[in-house]
Design an enzyme around this catalytic site. Structure first.
Site, PDB file in Angstrom:
ATOM      1  N   CYS A   1      -2.928   2.534   6.333  1.00  0.00           N
ATOM      2  CA  CYS A   1      -3.255   1.996   7.657  1.00  0.00           C
ATOM      3  C   CYS A   1      -3.883   3.046   8.551  1.00  0.00           C
ATOM      4  O   CYS A   1      -4.818   2.754   9.288  1.00  0.00           O
ATOM      5  CB  CYS A   1      -2.018   1.370   8.301  1.00  0.00           C
ATOM      6  SG  CYS A   1      -0.526   2.307   8.029  1.00  0.00           S
TER       7      CYS A   1
ATOM      8  N   GLU B   1       7.829   2.496  15.096  1.00  0.00           N
ATOM      9  CA  GLU B   1       8.804   2.883  14.084  1.00  0.00           C
ATOM     10  C   GLU B   1       8.939   4.396  14.146  1.00  0.00           C
ATOM     11  O   GLU B   1       8.139   5.066  14.797  1.00  0.00           O
ATOM     12  CB  GLU B   1       8.337   2.428  12.698  1.00  0.00           C
ATOM     13  CG  GLU B   1       8.319   0.921  12.623  1.00  0.00           C
ATOM     14  CD  GLU B   1       8.053   0.352  11.245  1.00  0.00           C
ATOM     15  OE1 GLU B   1       7.034   0.709  10.648  1.00  0.00           O
ATOM     16  OE2 GLU B   1       8.880  -0.460  10.804  1.00  0.00           O
TER      17      GLU B   1
ATOM     18  N   ASN C   1       0.809  -1.234   0.000  1.00  0.00           N
ATOM     19  CA  ASN C   1       0.000   0.000   0.000  1.00  0.00           C
ATOM     20  C   ASN C   1       0.840   1.280   0.000  1.00  0.00           C
ATOM     21  O   ASN C   1       0.530   2.230  -0.707  1.00  0.00           O
ATOM     22  CB  ASN C   1      -0.993  -0.003   1.162  1.00  0.00           C
ATOM     23  CG  ASN C   1      -0.311  -0.030   2.514  1.00  0.00           C
ATOM     24  OD1 ASN C   1       0.768  -0.592   2.655  1.00  0.00           O
ATOM     25  ND2 ASN C   1      -0.929   0.575   3.507  1.00  0.00           N
TER      26      ASN C   1
HETATM   27  P1  NDP Z   1      -0.395  -9.405   3.879  1.00  0.00           P
HETATM   28  O1  NDP Z   1      -0.227  -9.343   5.357  1.00  0.00           O
HETATM   29  O2  NDP Z   1      -0.741 -10.689   3.266  1.00  0.00           O
HETATM   30  O3  NDP Z   1       0.934  -8.884   3.149  1.00  0.00           O
HETATM   31  C1  NDP Z   1       1.899  -8.025   3.728  1.00  0.00           C
HETATM   32  C2  NDP Z   1       3.293  -8.594   3.477  1.00  0.00           C
HETATM   33  O4  NDP Z   1       3.423  -9.839   4.182  1.00  0.00           O
HETATM   34  C3  NDP Z   1       3.581  -8.920   2.017  1.00  0.00           C
HETATM   35  O5  NDP Z   1       4.941  -8.685   1.721  1.00  0.00           O
HETATM   36  C4  NDP Z   1       3.271 -10.397   1.946  1.00  0.00           C
HETATM   37  O6  NDP Z   1       3.875 -11.070   0.870  1.00  0.00           O
HETATM   38  C5  NDP Z   1       3.822 -10.871   3.270  1.00  0.00           C
HETATM   39  N1  NDP Z   1       3.298 -12.154   3.696  1.00  0.00           N
HETATM   40  C6  NDP Z   1       2.160 -12.784   3.304  1.00  0.00           C
HETATM   41  N2  NDP Z   1       2.044 -13.979   3.935  1.00  0.00           N
HETATM   42  C7  NDP Z   1       3.125 -14.118   4.739  1.00  0.00           C
HETATM   43  C8  NDP Z   1       3.562 -15.116   5.641  1.00  0.00           C
HETATM   44  N3  NDP Z   1       2.873 -16.240   5.847  1.00  0.00           N
HETATM   45  N4  NDP Z   1       4.724 -14.929   6.301  1.00  0.00           N
HETATM   46  C9  NDP Z   1       5.434 -13.801   6.138  1.00  0.00           C
HETATM   47  N5  NDP Z   1       5.066 -12.813   5.284  1.00  0.00           N
HETATM   48  C10 NDP Z   1       3.924 -12.958   4.602  1.00  0.00           C
HETATM   49  O7  NDP Z   1      -1.456  -8.327   3.506  1.00  0.00           O
HETATM   50  P2  NDP Z   1      -2.291  -8.299   2.137  1.00  0.00           P
HETATM   51  O8  NDP Z   1      -1.416  -7.702   1.153  1.00  0.00           O
HETATM   52  O9  NDP Z   1      -2.903  -9.599   1.789  1.00  0.00           O
HETATM   53  O10 NDP Z   1      -3.471  -7.357   2.563  1.00  0.00           O
HETATM   54  C11 NDP Z   1      -4.587  -7.887   3.281  1.00  0.00           C
HETATM   55  C12 NDP Z   1      -5.104  -6.891   4.276  1.00  0.00           C
HETATM   56  O11 NDP Z   1      -4.069  -6.498   5.184  1.00  0.00           O
HETATM   57  C13 NDP Z   1      -5.550  -5.570   3.693  1.00  0.00           C
HETATM   58  O12 NDP Z   1      -6.827  -5.655   3.209  1.00  0.00           O
HETATM   59  C14 NDP Z   1      -5.429  -4.657   4.864  1.00  0.00           C
HETATM   60  O13 NDP Z   1      -6.555  -4.774   5.667  1.00  0.00           O
HETATM   61  C15 NDP Z   1      -4.243  -5.184   5.587  1.00  0.00           C
HETATM   62  N6  NDP Z   1      -3.029  -4.446   5.264  1.00  0.00           N
HETATM   63  C16 NDP Z   1      -2.642  -3.487   6.109  1.00  0.00           C
HETATM   64  C17 NDP Z   1      -1.539  -2.753   5.825  1.00  0.00           C
HETATM   65  C18 NDP Z   1      -1.095  -1.708   6.728  1.00  0.00           C
HETATM   66  O14 NDP Z   1      -0.434  -0.776   6.317  1.00  0.00           O
HETATM   67  N7  NDP Z   1      -1.372  -1.831   7.963  1.00  0.00           N
HETATM   68  C19 NDP Z   1      -0.755  -2.960   4.632  1.00  0.00           C
HETATM   69  C20 NDP Z   1      -1.241  -4.011   3.783  1.00  0.00           C
HETATM   70  C21 NDP Z   1      -2.335  -4.719   4.125  1.00  0.00           C
HETATM   71  P3  NDP Z   1       3.080 -11.259  -0.506  1.00  0.00           P
HETATM   72  O15 NDP Z   1       3.148  -9.951  -1.194  1.00  0.00           O
HETATM   73  O16 NDP Z   1       3.809 -12.302  -1.206  1.00  0.00           O
HETATM   74  O17 NDP Z   1       1.685 -11.665  -0.157  1.00  0.00           O
END
Ligand code: NDP
Length: 464
Positions: A266, A445, A134
């Site tokens: 976020c 952070e 994001n």
């Molecule tokens: P994820 O938590 O899946 O992804 C965030 C990061 O974690 C990505 O780099 C992802 O890799 C990685 N990841 C995924 N699975 C694992 C795992 N098992 N172990 C370690 N790392 C992992 O978030 P999503 O992108 O699926 O988003 C889903 C929801 O999360 C959103 O709808 C939102 O609600 C929330 N979100 C919140 C954010 C924030 O800033 N707080 C940011 C992004 C999402 P990969 O790209 O390969 O999936």
């Protein structure tokens, strides 16, 4: 996508932007060995030399800001204006840590019984970061800035859907002399690369930003290997608009605070509670301002809202809106439909959507809605507003819009959040700590606080 690489697509039109290698467990193991080897010399460099490198990288990045911003818009979808700010924000974070890298000294005391009591602060060693899609650039800055400034080495796993600008930015650090072994990027899936980083026994710190469910898995693995962990897991920030608020400023704040980055931030405003005395004019003004926003390809001049980052994400948002309406938990005032005409059908677009008279218990009010949906609800007393604002498992940010010092004093104390804004929202300077409470995560952070995280105290007692 094939076994060796991931393709990255533009969410505005589905075109191919680039591809990155699909890293493996072996790649992570290899990166960890390289990073430990690099730590020996990097941790011994003078903080001033590390500062110079960070300043130089920031300068080069600012010079190429436009190219980097275009790449970010193409892979992530956000309007070019926002990408330009994000790239500048990355440079600013590097400059901030460059300016304070030498300030983290230890402590000293003299005791009759124990002699010279010293506390030395030493870097941890190899650190890792898992980055979401994001705000990939800014979040990478928040994670690498304090790590490099403190003499640690770093392995970064960017998101699979927005890794390209992160990769390009690392190249600028290499160009000014940061060794590639000190800052490594391992691209690839969360299940493989992310999990391998979380599980690896030789990584000392892990900073993760993403979903709560992923954060829990990451934290479990990290706990088993005793990593110092920072988790930034999103929020459901409330905005409380009191009857004395500057209505125009609050309406503008609600619109920018919610629809910035297509609502995928976020600390975006995800719920608005408005004093019933000003509810109608406030909602009317928000509707006018949101109605003027241009939705489209982020590269097109004048566009305010790009596509939602993925179709899957867009469909999740739409189901929450439909669920609210179908269960009579709120009313759609504007938006709420997936556009079905060109050019919107080429990408994962969703219009700015305003939901009014939303039941405070509706899922759209309690969960993190990661898209351009603004649910609004009225309140009769500040006690009610604070109680509703806190009625969520999240606790990242919250804002109160008033000039009444009694309310400001009460709300800043009682809101369950890592950051409370007054008459503003969503602004995050690198100088102050950032992070949440409850399910929004652990640790902080930014600011000097991040430097403390990446340094370990060692106690030394010298008897004279
Ligand atoms: P994820 O938590 O899946 O992804 C965030 C990061 O974690 C990505 O780099 C992802 O890799 C990685 N990841 C995924 N699975 C694992 C795992 N098992 N172990 C370690 N790392 C992992 O978030 P999503 O992108 O699926 O988003 C889903 C929801 O999360 C959103 O709808 C939102 O609600 C929330 N979100 C919140 C954010 C924030 O800033 N707080 C940011 C992004 C999402 P990969 O790209 O390969 O999936």
């Amino acid at each position: 996508m094939n076994q060796e690489s991931y393709d990255v697509y533009n969410p505005a039109d589905g075109s191919l932007v680039g591809s990155v290698p699909a890293g493996t467990y072996d790649d992570v193991n290899n990166a960890v060995s390289i990073a430990w080897e690099a730590f020996r010399s990097w941790s011994q460099t003078d903080p001033l030399d590390r500062s110079k490198l960070l300043f130089s990288a920031a300068q080069l990045i600012r010079a190429d800001q436009k190219d980097l911003a275009r790449l970010l818009t193409r892979e992530q979808g956000k309007p070019l204006r926002e990408s330009l700010n994000e790239v500048a924000g990355f440079a600013r974070v590097l400059e901030y840590y460059a300016s304070i890298s030498g300030t983290m000294h230890g402590d000293y005391g003299l005791s009759k019984n124990y002699g010279h009591m010293m506390v030395m602060r030493q870097p941890l060693g190899v650190c890792a970061a898992i980055i979401p899609w994001n705000m990939p650039v800014l979040i990478m800055g928040w994670k690498i800035g304090p790590v490099l400034a403190t003499g640690n080495t770093m392995i970064v796993k960017p998101s699979t859907t927005a890794p390209l600008t992160c990769k390009a930015l690392a190249g600028y650090l290499y160009r000014v002399g940061v060794p590639e072994s000190v800052l490594q990027l391992v691209t690839g899936s969360g299940e493989v690369v992310g999990e391998a980083l979380a599980r690896h026994p030789d990584i000392r710190s892990l900073s993760f930003t993403g979903a709560v469910s992923t954060g829990i898995q990451v934290a479990e693995h990290a706990a088993k290997t005793f990593k110092k962990t920072i988790l930034e897991l999103g929020g459901s920030d409330a905005m409380i608009v009191c009857r004395d608020a500057d209505l125009e400023a609050a309406a503008k704040g609600a619109v920018s605070g919610r629809f910035f980055n297509c609502g995928q931030t976020c600390t975006a405003i995800k719920r608005v509670f408005v004093d019933t005395k000003i509810y109608a004019p406030f909602v009317q003004r928000v509707r006018e301002l949101a109605g003027a926003l241009q939705v489209g390809n982020g590269l097109t001049p004048g566009v305010d809202i790009g596509p939602v980052h993925t179709k899957r994400q867009r469909d999740t948002i739409h189901s929450l809106v439909q669920e609210t309406v179908n269960n009579q938990l709120g009313t759609v005032m504007s938006g709420g439909e997936i556009p079905d005409s060109n050019p919107y059908t080429m990408g994962s677009f969703y219009p700015p959507t305003i939901l009014t008279d939303v039941d405070p218990d509706a899922p759209v009010m309690r969960e993190e809605v990661f898209g351009p949906v603004l649910p609004i609800s009225g309140f009769d007393s500040i006690s009610d507003a604070i109680e509703r604002a806190n009625a969520t498992r999240f606790g990242l940010g919250a804002s109160v819009w008033t000039h009444d010092m009694r309310i400001i004093s009460r709300a800043t104390q009682e809101l369950d959040a890592g950051i409370v804004w007054v008459n503003q929202h969503l602004r995050i300077p690198p100088e102050v700590p950032f992070g949440g409470v409850k399910s929004s995560g652990l640790g902080r952070e930014n600011g000097r606080y991040a430097l403390f995280h990446y340094l370990e105290e060692k106690t030394i007692l010298i008897h004279p």
